[in-house]
Write a protein that holds these residues in place. Sequence first.
Motif, PDB file in Angstrom:
ATOM      1  N   ALA A  71     -24.565  42.013   1.330  1.00 26.22           N
ATOM      2  CA  ALA A  71     -24.624  40.736   1.943  1.00 26.22           C
ATOM      3  C   ALA A  71     -23.339  40.294   2.973  1.00 26.22           C
ATOM      4  O   ALA A  71     -23.526  39.978   4.180  1.00 26.22           O
ATOM      5  N   ALA A  75     -23.961  39.735   7.084  1.00 26.44           N
ATOM      6  CA  ALA A  75     -23.420  38.513   7.666  1.00 26.44           C
ATOM      7  C   ALA A  75     -22.607  38.889   8.962  1.00 26.44           C
ATOM      8  O   ALA A  75     -22.683  38.300  10.161  1.00 26.44           O
ATOM      9  N   ALA A  99     -20.380  31.178   5.422  1.00 28.27           N
ATOM     10  CA  ALA A  99     -21.593  30.396   5.148  1.00 28.27           C
ATOM     11  C   ALA A  99     -22.847  31.431   5.172  1.00 28.27           C
ATOM     12  O   ALA A  99     -23.767  31.544   4.388  1.00 28.27           O
ATOM     13  N   ARG A 100     -22.871  32.437   6.182  1.00 30.78           N
ATOM     14  CA  ARG A 100     -23.705  33.373   6.198  1.00 30.78           C
ATOM     15  C   ARG A 100     -23.657  34.192   4.815  1.00 30.78           C
ATOM     16  O   ARG A 100     -24.826  34.603   4.452  1.00 30.78           O
ATOM     17  N   ALA A 102     -22.720  33.696   1.751  1.00 36.36           N
ATOM     18  CA  ALA A 102     -23.722  33.049   0.768  1.00 36.36           C
ATOM     19  C   ALA A 102     -25.168  32.799   0.920  1.00 36.36           C
ATOM     20  O   ALA A 102     -25.953  33.246  -0.080  1.00 36.36           O
ATOM     21  N   THR A 103     -25.437  32.777   2.045  1.00 37.22           N
ATOM     22  CA  THR A 103     -26.983  32.580   2.341  1.00 37.22           C
ATOM     23  C   THR A 103     -27.668  34.136   1.903  1.00 37.22           C
ATOM     24  O   THR A 103     -28.665  34.167   1.387  1.00 37.22           O
ATOM     25  N   GLU A 104     -26.891  35.060   2.725  1.00 36.32           N
ATOM     26  CA  GLU A 104     -27.598  36.595   2.439  1.00 36.32           C
ATOM     27  C   GLU A 104     -27.545  36.837   1.029  1.00 36.32           C
ATOM     28  O   GLU A 104     -28.501  37.708   0.590  1.00 36.32           O
ATOM     29  N   ALA A 106     -27.560  34.912  -1.764  1.00 33.63           N
ATOM     30  CA  ALA A 106     -28.827  34.230  -2.565  1.00 33.63           C
ATOM     31  C   ALA A 106     -30.084  34.923  -2.396  1.00 33.63           C
ATOM     32  O   ALA A 106     -30.935  35.192  -3.186  1.00 33.63           O
ATOM     33  N   SER A 107     -30.328  35.491  -0.827  1.00 35.99           N
ATOM     34  CA  SER A 107     -31.509  35.764  -0.373  1.00 35.99           C
ATOM     35  C   SER A 107     -31.790  37.293  -1.234  1.00 35.99           C
ATOM     36  O   SER A 107     -32.778  37.660  -1.835  1.00 35.99           O
ATOM     37  N   GLN A 110     -32.350  37.076  -4.979  1.00 38.54           N
ATOM     38  CA  GLN A 110     -33.876  36.266  -5.406  1.00 38.54           C
ATOM     39  C   GLN A 110     -34.920  37.236  -5.457  1.00 38.54           C
ATOM     40  O   GLN A 110     -35.253  38.091  -4.534  1.00 38.54           O
ATOM     41  N   GLU A 459     -37.299  24.779  -0.116  1.00 39.96           N
ATOM     42  CA  GLU A 459     -36.118  24.379  -0.729  1.00 39.96           C
ATOM     43  C   GLU A 459     -36.056  23.790  -2.259  1.00 39.96           C
ATOM     44  O   GLU A 459     -35.169  22.954  -2.578  1.00 39.96           O
TER      45      GLU A 459
END
Length: 499
Positions: A71, A75, A99-100, A102-104, A106-107, A110, A459
Amino acid sequence: MRGTNSPNLLILLLILRYGKEDCQAIFQESLPVKPTLQEVLRQIPSVDTLLSSPEIQSILGEAPRWAQVAAVRQAVNALRQQLVAHPQQAVDILSTLSARIATELASLLQPSLRRVINATGVIIHTNLGRSLLSQAAQSRVAEVAAHYSTLEFDLDAGRRGSRHSHVERLLVELTGAEAAMVVNNNAAATFLMLAALVHGKEVLISRGQLVEIGGSFRMPDVMAASGSIMVEVGTTNKTHLRDYEQALSPETGAILYVHQSNFAIVGFSTMPSPAELVALGHRHQLPVLEDLGCGAFLNFASYGLHPEPTPKASIEAGMDVVAFSGDKLLGGPQAGILVGKAVYIDCIRKHSLARALRVDKFTVAALEATLRHYHDEQEARQEIPTLRLLTLPVDDLWKRAKRIKRRLHLPDHLQLNLIEGESEVGGGTMPLQKLPTVILALSSHQQSANQLEQTLRLERHPPIIGRIQANRVMLDLRTVLPEEDSELVAALNQFNSGS
């Protein structure tokens, strides 16, 4: 010139006083120095530095180490690419990275294969996994997944057994065939049937039955790959028994009958019945083979639906081998099922490709449990989700829809109406069948239907898959399971919080 505020005048006075070159040096020293791109890139912390940062660690939490490293690295790389592409852009490096990351993260955590709520109205939705399994089938899969099993072990004899034995007896009972076997899908079943029985021989088939199934797999291609030689007879809309008779030759190895499961020819058309083809084939000592496609075990006409041919009817008509799917109207796992005369099934089972196309223990477990339901038609209709969704009364859907609407608290810009609609069977089956349904039609005067659909799909957890029609998002209740109603309500009420 006293009291003037003209910049040009001031510059002129300075040049006259100090000279042009000295003035240029003074102005350049007073201007702020803009960092170069390389200097900006050097301000990005290293991956190791970020991993040890308390602020970043609070984002990474208890995630596995591999996910944390990936992650952060992704990022950092993304930020570098952004700065290179837009060097003039002002960026707060640490907040952007946070922010990046956290997004990476989660992806990465998942799963790719995810559960969704199917609100499309297509019951056997190929892209969404086709048929759902009954509770009994789910339990059997979970059991053999967690424990060793008798997949290829004969308990009575204490030696190696056959994985086909777990479902063969049930298939023989339900269809009246002499023998049965299972491979991984119906395209494979048809291919293996042809490869084992008529390799290098001519196979007669009506032009009206040269079907194309999903993924651009065409019957002529399957036949060619099997090594059989396709001989087309008749025309697209009219094929007579005499067309088959006239095409017979010493090189003919079989007659193939293909059910038009994913399309229909109506109007000025004719086609010999399976029984007529069986009589012709057997008169000339030729096997008659059938690709039945969807493989229904239920008499759907008794539920007000379009009738579908069954494997049992094909065997009763005298077909030598019948191939059909396990995950369409049968309502089980993906599988290609072959039933027919023992001499032909044994030949297919011994073909070298049978092992390459064989099913695993999960398919065997799920299929066995699904077939057991068919000992009682009402049990099958209630326990097998595909059959239950196909035969669900529309009045039940209206009751659910009204309960759902009463629980909704939507913002003023959103409007939800309950309207009548039509669902589809899907999966390349019953192409003319439309099922009455109730649709939750969602629209907004602030957002387009595409934006609403994207929000529900990207979402919401689980994602909600609907369809767009007339600038409204259509959520078809026939394919939404009753136990998913609360999740649907919660997902829609999220619009009230601005998300």
